[in-house]
Each structure stands twice: as C-alpha cells, then as structure tokens.
Design a protein around this motif. Structure first.
Motif, short mmCIF file in Angstrom:
data_model
loop_
_atom_site.label_atom_id
_atom_site.label_comp_id
_atom_site.label_asym_id
_atom_site.label_seq_id
_atom_site.Cartn_x
_atom_site.Cartn_y
_atom_site.Cartn_z
N GLN A 180 2.85 -10.67 11.75
CA GLN A 180 3.50 -9.56 11.05
C GLN A 180 4.50 -10.00 9.99
OE1 GLN A 180 2.44 -6.47 11.48
NE2 GLN A 180 0.97 -7.29 12.96
N PRO A 183 3.16 -8.95 6.24
CA PRO A 183 3.39 -7.53 5.92
C PRO A 183 4.87 -7.19 5.80
CG PRO A 183 1.76 -7.76 7.67
CD PRO A 183 2.34 -9.12 7.44
N PRO A 213 2.96 -2.65 11.93
CA PRO A 213 2.92 -1.71 10.80
C PRO A 213 3.75 -0.46 11.06
CG PRO A 213 0.75 -2.62 11.20
CD PRO A 213 1.61 -3.10 12.32
N GLU A 217 7.10 0.64 8.87
CA GLU A 217 7.19 1.94 8.20
C GLU A 217 8.41 2.71 8.67
OE1 GLU A 217 3.93 4.55 7.55
OE2 GLU A 217 2.44 2.95 7.66
N LYS A 231 4.72 2.88 0.15
CA LYS A 231 3.38 2.53 0.64
C LYS A 231 2.51 1.99 -0.49
CE LYS A 231 3.40 5.74 4.54
NZ LYS A 231 2.78 6.96 5.16
N TRP A 234 3.93 -1.52 -1.24
CA TRP A 234 3.72 -2.39 -0.08
C TRP A 234 2.40 -3.15 -0.20
CZ3 TRP A 234 3.33 -0.24 5.64
CH2 TRP A 234 3.46 -1.32 6.54
N ASN A 235 1.38 -2.47 -0.71
CA ASN A 235 0.04 -3.07 -0.77
C ASN A 235 -0.42 -3.37 -2.19
OD1 ASN A 235 -0.71 -2.90 2.15
ND2 ASN A 235 -0.37 -0.72 1.81
#
Length: 288
Positions: A180, A183, A213, A217, A231, A234-235
């Motif tokens: 993790q 991320p 995740p 969040e 969001k 984030w990606n």
C-alpha cells in the motif's frame, strides 16, 4: 591491515605494470584453469602507502605518503581528500565507505564518519520551513514503513532548534515489500495538488499500520480534500510521473532503504537530533 582481493576489478597503483593476459602455469608447466581480464586501469596522483576499495566497487580510498586519504571513483575520478594525522600508516573502510578507520605508527586508532554530498533534485518537493533556508534536510520515506513514522517527530525537533536556517523536504520512496506504500505516495502527491500535502502526510502515517484504498480515501476526505479532484489526481499519469521522479532521485543518491536522511546532500548515517544538529552546524560554518 585487512586486505581485499577483487577478482572482477584490478586497480593499478603508481609504479605497477599491467601484463598481457596469460594462462597461469602449474608447477609442471601445464596451463591451469585460472585466467584474468583487466576491467579498469588508471594512475593515482599520489604515492600510496595503503588502499582499500568499497565492496560495491564504487570508491577507492588511498592513503598517501602525504598523510592524506585520497578518494577516487573506480574509474579514477578524484572525489575528495581527507587529512590524516602525520605518521598514519594503514587504513580500512566499512563496506560502503561511510566509515574510515586509520592507524598510525604508534598504534593510535581513529574512526571517521564520512560522507560525499549527493546532488538531490528537490524542485517541487513539499517542504517545511523557509524556502530560502541555507540548510536542506531531505528525507526519503515510505508511508507504510514503521521506522519512517518515527522520523517526523525527530525532524520537528530539529526544525524547532533551527527555525531560520533549516527546511525539511519530503521525497517518496515506496518500497516494493509494502503493497500500500505506492498508492499512499500517489495519494499524498494528489493532496499536494490541493495544497494539503503535510495534512495528508500526517493522516497517512496515523493509519500506516492499516493502509488500504479505503483508509487512504477516508484520510483524504478527513482533511477536507475535493474528493472528485483527489480521485482523478490519485490515478493520473502526472502523479505517477512525479513519483517516478522521486524514485529516480533515490536511485541516483544510492538510497536503498527508508527512512534515509540527507543534510545538504550528506547522508545521515545514525539519525538523532544531536548528530543532525552537528551536521547543520558544519553546513552553516561553510557558508560563513
């Protein structure tokens, strides 16, 4: 003095001559299986008394008859000079060359903690303190690393001692062993886009033992981020590129674990407030 034999690299010192590759001979005159291939050849600019090479093959330390230790890359580039006491006759080094050990002719022993400053790209890195502070402390960190969680209070103490002269910068280095961490690093970069990196930094470390995740969040929502933008960032590829930039910085600085701290590019080998303060004072003295 400890002697090291390296079968993959041959260093020639002044006065030595390299011979052509020749099969070794047994006492009976028959060729043996031993052979060798020169990898690197260069000449030092000092008359050697002793020398040692790091186990990773990156640096060579030569004690010269001038009572100085001369540092070279294994390609022959001069990296620096360290004064030694007159009468020093032998040296040894730790595996990566971060410690230097000297012995003089009277049996006196000296251990030196040394560091070569790395040029770390800090453009765009989130920081605490004054942007114009003359001393930059860079920490390479991982949000899932329990040891990294303990470093921030140490750095806060250092900041309190040096409010005008020190800034602390954060560089991401999520380790592969922490699923993790990557991320979480991207989440912190996304929070930085909204001007809330350090709030996200604290929120992620608060749940570092249970990162997922969902908790990431929740941490983002808890600090009041625009979740739709978060969001998307984030990606995003831009976020991934920023993370890749930090990982490149870590590789170039030869960082292989977290947390790793640098003071103006000099690695802190045993982090503590007093050791970091000593390095800060040294850097400030250079600028006077």
């Amino acid at each position: 003095m400890k002697k090291t034999l390296a079968l993959c690299c041959l260093l020639l010192l002044p006065g030595q001559t390299l011979l052509a590759q020749t099969p070794a001979q047994t006492p009976e005159g028959k060729p043996d299986t031993l052979s060798w291939t020169p990898i690197e050849t260069w000449k030092a600019d000092v008359k050697p008394r002793s020398f040692a090479q790091t186990l990773d093959g990156r640096m060579v330390f030569i004690l010269g008859e001038d009572s100085k230790v001369h540092l070279y890359s294994t390609e022959g580039q001069k990296l620096g000079v360290i004064p030694a006491e007159p009468g020093t006759v032998a040296l040894d080094i730790s595996p990566r060359g971060e410690m230097l050990y000297l012995m003089d002719q009277n049996g006196s022993y000296q251990a030196l903690d040394i560091s070569l400053a790395k040029d770390i790209d800090i453009a765009g890195a989130p920081f605490l303190g004054k942007e114009t502070a003359p001393v930059a402390i860079v920490v390479f960190s991982d949000f899932q690393c329990p040891f990294c969680n303990r470093v921030h209070p140490l750095l806060e103490e250092v900041m309190k001692r040096n409010p005008e002269t020190v800034k602390v910068l954060f560089k991401h280095m999520p380790l592969n062993m922490h699923q993790q961490a990557e991320p979480a690093a991207r989440a912190a970069i996304a929070a930085q886009e909204q001007g809330k990196f350090w709030q996200m930094h604290d929120a992620l470390f608060a749940v570092s033992s249970s990162l997922s995740p969902e908790t990431i969040e929740k941490a983002a929502a808890g600090i009041g981020l625009d979740m739709e933008k978060f969001k998307a960032d984030w990606n995003s590829q831009a976020t991934k590129d920023k993370l890749a930039k930090d990982l490149t910085s870590a590789r170039l600085a030869e960082v292989n674990g977290t947390p790793t701290i640098f003071v103006n590019g000099r690695r802190v080998n045993a982090p503590s407030p007093d050791i970091i303060q000593k390095m800060i004072d040294q850097e400030l003295k250079k600028k006077k």
